[in-house]
Scaffold this motif. Structure first.
Motif, PDB file in Angstrom:
ATOM      1  N   ASN A 113       0.848  -1.194   0.000  1.00  0.00           N
ATOM      2  CA  ASN A 113       0.000   0.000   0.000  1.00  0.00           C
ATOM      3  C   ASN A 113       0.883   1.243   0.000  1.00  0.00           C
ATOM      4  OD1 ASN A 113       0.665   0.714   2.809  1.00  0.00           O
ATOM      5  ND2 ASN A 113      -0.637  -1.036   3.372  1.00  0.00           N
ATOM      6  N   GLY A 114       0.238   2.401  -0.096  1.00  0.00           N
ATOM      7  CA  GLY A 114       0.993   3.632  -0.203  1.00  0.00           C
ATOM      8  C   GLY A 114       1.795   3.966   1.032  1.00  0.00           C
ATOM      9  N   ALA A 115       1.223   3.730   2.204  1.00  0.00           N
ATOM     10  CA  ALA A 115       1.938   4.040   3.445  1.00  0.00           C
ATOM     11  C   ALA A 115       3.204   3.200   3.563  1.00  0.00           C
ATOM     12  CB  ALA A 115       1.022   3.801   4.646  1.00  0.00           C
ATOM     13  N   GLU A 116       3.094   1.892   3.274  1.00  0.00           N
ATOM     14  CA  GLU A 116       4.276   1.029   3.311  1.00  0.00           C
ATOM     15  C   GLU A 116       5.311   1.497   2.294  1.00  0.00           C
ATOM     16  OE1 GLU A 116       3.397  -3.077   2.761  1.00  0.00           O
ATOM     17  OE2 GLU A 116       2.085  -3.218   4.517  1.00  0.00           O
ATOM     18  N   ALA A 117       4.839   1.921   1.122  1.00  0.00           N
ATOM     19  CA  ALA A 117       5.754   2.356   0.067  1.00  0.00           C
ATOM     20  C   ALA A 117       6.548   3.578   0.493  1.00  0.00           C
ATOM     21  CB  ALA A 117       4.970   2.658  -1.205  1.00  0.00           C
ATOM     22  N   LEU A 118       5.873   4.564   1.065  1.00  0.00           N
ATOM     23  CA  LEU A 118       6.551   5.795   1.476  1.00  0.00           C
ATOM     24  C   LEU A 118       7.547   5.522   2.602  1.00  0.00           C
ATOM     25  CD1 LEU A 118       3.462   8.153   1.321  1.00  0.00           C
ATOM     26  CD2 LEU A 118       5.442   8.219  -0.205  1.00  0.00           C
ATOM     27  N   LYS A 119       7.165   4.659   3.531  1.00  0.00           N
ATOM     28  CA  LYS A 119       8.073   4.310   4.625  1.00  0.00           C
ATOM     29  C   LYS A 119       9.300   3.582   4.091  1.00  0.00           C
ATOM     30  CE  LYS A 119       8.314   1.830   9.026  1.00  0.00           C
ATOM     31  NZ  LYS A 119       7.564   1.013  10.018  1.00  0.00           N
ATOM     32  N   LEU A 176      -3.972   1.457  -5.372  1.00  0.00           N
ATOM     33  CA  LEU A 176      -3.577   0.931  -4.065  1.00  0.00           C
ATOM     34  C   LEU A 176      -4.755   1.013  -3.093  1.00  0.00           C
ATOM     35  CD1 LEU A 176      -0.055   2.595  -3.847  1.00  0.00           C
ATOM     36  CD2 LEU A 176      -0.576   0.223  -4.467  1.00  0.00           C
ATOM     37  N   PRO A 177      -4.770   0.161  -2.060  1.00  0.00           N
ATOM     38  CA  PRO A 177      -5.937   0.118  -1.177  1.00  0.00           C
ATOM     39  C   PRO A 177      -6.113   1.335  -0.280  1.00  0.00           C
ATOM     40  CG  PRO A 177      -4.236  -1.407  -0.411  1.00  0.00           C
ATOM     41  CD  PRO A 177      -3.810  -0.925  -1.761  1.00  0.00           C
ATOM     42  N   ASP A 178      -5.029   2.044   0.042  1.00  0.00           N
ATOM     43  CA  ASP A 178      -5.139   3.144   1.002  1.00  0.00           C
ATOM     44  C   ASP A 178      -5.031   4.529   0.384  1.00  0.00           C
ATOM     45  OD1 ASP A 178      -2.479   2.724   0.377  1.00  0.00           O
ATOM     46  OD2 ASP A 178      -1.737   3.287   2.365  1.00  0.00           O
ATOM     47  N   MET A 179      -4.465   4.630  -0.810  1.00  0.00           N
ATOM     48  CA  MET A 179      -4.361   5.926  -1.483  1.00  0.00           C
ATOM     49  C   MET A 179      -4.108   5.698  -2.958  1.00  0.00           C
ATOM     50  SD  MET A 179      -0.561   7.381  -0.398  1.00  0.00           S
ATOM     51  CE  MET A 179      -0.771   7.122   1.359  1.00  0.00           C
ATOM     52  N   ASP A 180      -4.379   6.711  -3.754  1.00  0.00           N
ATOM     53  CA  ASP A 180      -4.098   6.610  -5.178  1.00  0.00           C
ATOM     54  C   ASP A 180      -2.589   6.648  -5.394  1.00  0.00           C
ATOM     55  OD1 ASP A 180      -3.692   7.702  -8.064  1.00  0.00           O
ATOM     56  OD2 ASP A 180      -5.826   7.244  -7.983  1.00  0.00           O
ATOM     57  N   GLY A 181      -2.111   5.864  -6.352  1.00  0.00           N
ATOM     58  CA  GLY A 181      -0.683   5.843  -6.643  1.00  0.00           C
ATOM     59  C   GLY A 181      -0.139   7.209  -7.024  1.00  0.00           C
ATOM     60  N   LYS A 182      -0.983   8.055  -7.618  1.00  0.00           N
ATOM     61  CA  LYS A 182      -0.524   9.397  -7.990  1.00  0.00           C
ATOM     62  C   LYS A 182      -0.176  10.212  -6.755  1.00  0.00           C
ATOM     63  CE  LYS A 182      -4.067  10.519 -10.616  1.00  0.00           C
ATOM     64  NZ  LYS A 182      -4.854   9.250 -10.538  1.00  0.00           N
ATOM     65  N   ASP A 183      -0.881   9.953  -5.648  1.00  0.00           N
ATOM     66  CA  ASP A 183      -0.541  10.640  -4.401  1.00  0.00           C
ATOM     67  C   ASP A 183       0.824  10.186  -3.886  1.00  0.00           C
ATOM     68  OD1 ASP A 183      -2.952  12.042  -4.361  1.00  0.00           O
ATOM     69  OD2 ASP A 183      -3.989  10.418  -3.324  1.00  0.00           O
ATOM     70  N   VAL A 184       1.137   8.916  -4.099  1.00  0.00           N
ATOM     71  CA  VAL A 184       2.454   8.403  -3.708  1.00  0.00           C
ATOM     72  C   VAL A 184       3.540   9.107  -4.523  1.00  0.00           C
ATOM     73  CG1 VAL A 184       3.946   6.372  -3.589  1.00  0.00           C
ATOM     74  CG2 VAL A 184       1.511   6.176  -3.021  1.00  0.00           C
ATOM     75  N   ILE A 185       3.305   9.254  -5.820  1.00  0.00           N
ATOM     76  CA  ILE A 185       4.274   9.949  -6.674  1.00  0.00           C
ATOM     77  C   ILE A 185       4.495  11.369  -6.166  1.00  0.00           C
ATOM     78  CG2 ILE A 185       4.764  10.802  -9.005  1.00  0.00           C
ATOM     79  CD1 ILE A 185       2.956   8.551 -10.060  1.00  0.00           C
ATOM     80  N   ALA A 186       3.403  12.086  -5.924  1.00  0.00           N
ATOM     81  CA  ALA A 186       3.505  13.478  -5.496  1.00  0.00           C
ATOM     82  C   ALA A 186       4.290  13.591  -4.188  1.00  0.00           C
ATOM     83  CB  ALA A 186       2.109  14.077  -5.337  1.00  0.00           C
TER      84      ALA A 186
END
Length: 228
Positions: free
Chosen positions: A35-41, A57-67
């Motif tokens: 998920n996005g939180a795991e990815a950012l960590k 992703l289940p917790d946030m849009d992948g575009k938010d991860v990119i940003a």
């Protein structure tokens, strides 16, 4: 031997089961996030060489991860997603993704794009001073361009367009990014304007403008400078 560490962000178990052994067989170390939180960590703690990111992703849009990643990291990001709408590709690329591979995909295509992103990721700090490809030499300090040793006369805008593409070698640069960076925000939608300049530029730098090998078109999305 040092192995590049790849962060794979995808919540589909079958994708993870396929990608991890395939990428390890290709010579990479793989870290997984679902998920996005795991990815950012993970991105903050392991400093991956490249991120493969699903948009759904289940917790946030992948575009938010990119940003959020682009707020502090220039790590190469390759989108791997079943979303095939051009608008999704363009939004992800405009946010800072380097490339986009649609599902279903072949591991050969994915690893080829990974190698390109890892080779040609050039941080946007103006560090590129010279690039040579297919007999074309760009000198960013002298602001000169030569083809097989002969000077190529470019207009200031043609040169700025070429240098912007070269400084993002291997990446897809969207129409909007090119237009706003070279001509300003007021020209962000002038697609025909950009096509005309790309055509003029190809006529001056390509060996065969009808079959370009340096500036490739990504249909509906933008252009890619190929430095291989």
């Amino acid at each position: 031997m040092n192995r590049d560490r790849i962060l794979v962000v995808d919540d589909e178990p079958q994708i993870q089961r396929f990608l991890k052994p395939a990428l390890e067989a290709a010579g990479y170390d793989v870290v997984e996030a679902r998920n996005g939180a795991e990815a950012l960590k993970a991105a903050a703690t392991i400093a991956p060489a490249l991120v493969i990111l699903d948009l759904g992703l289940p917790d946030m849009d992948g575009k938010d991860v990119i940003a959020r990643l682009r707020g502090w990291s220039q790590v190469p990001i390759i989108i791997l997603s079943a979303r095939d709408q051009e608008a999704e590709k363009i939004a992800a690329l405009d946010l800072g993704a380097d490339d986009y591979v649609g599902k279903p995909f072949s591991i050969g295509e994915l690893t080829a794009r990974m190698r390109t992103a890892l080779r040609h990721r050039i941080q946007e700090t103006g560090e590129l001073t010279r690039i040579v490809v297919d007999g074309l030499a760009i000198d960013a300090i002298r602001r000169t361009v030569k083809r097989d040793g002969e000077a190529v006369k470019l207009t200031p805008k043609e040169y700025d367009l070429l240098l912007l593409l070269a400084r993002h070698a291997g990446r897809v640069v969207t129409h909007k990014t090119l237009l706003t960076s070279v001509w300003g925000p007021a020209h962000g939608q002038d697609m025909q304007y950009l096509r005309v300049f790309i055509g003029q530029l190809r006529g001056k730098i390509e060996r065969d403008a009808t079959n370009p090998v340096i500036i490739r078109t990504e249909p509906g999305v933008g252009y890619r400078f190929v430095a291989d």
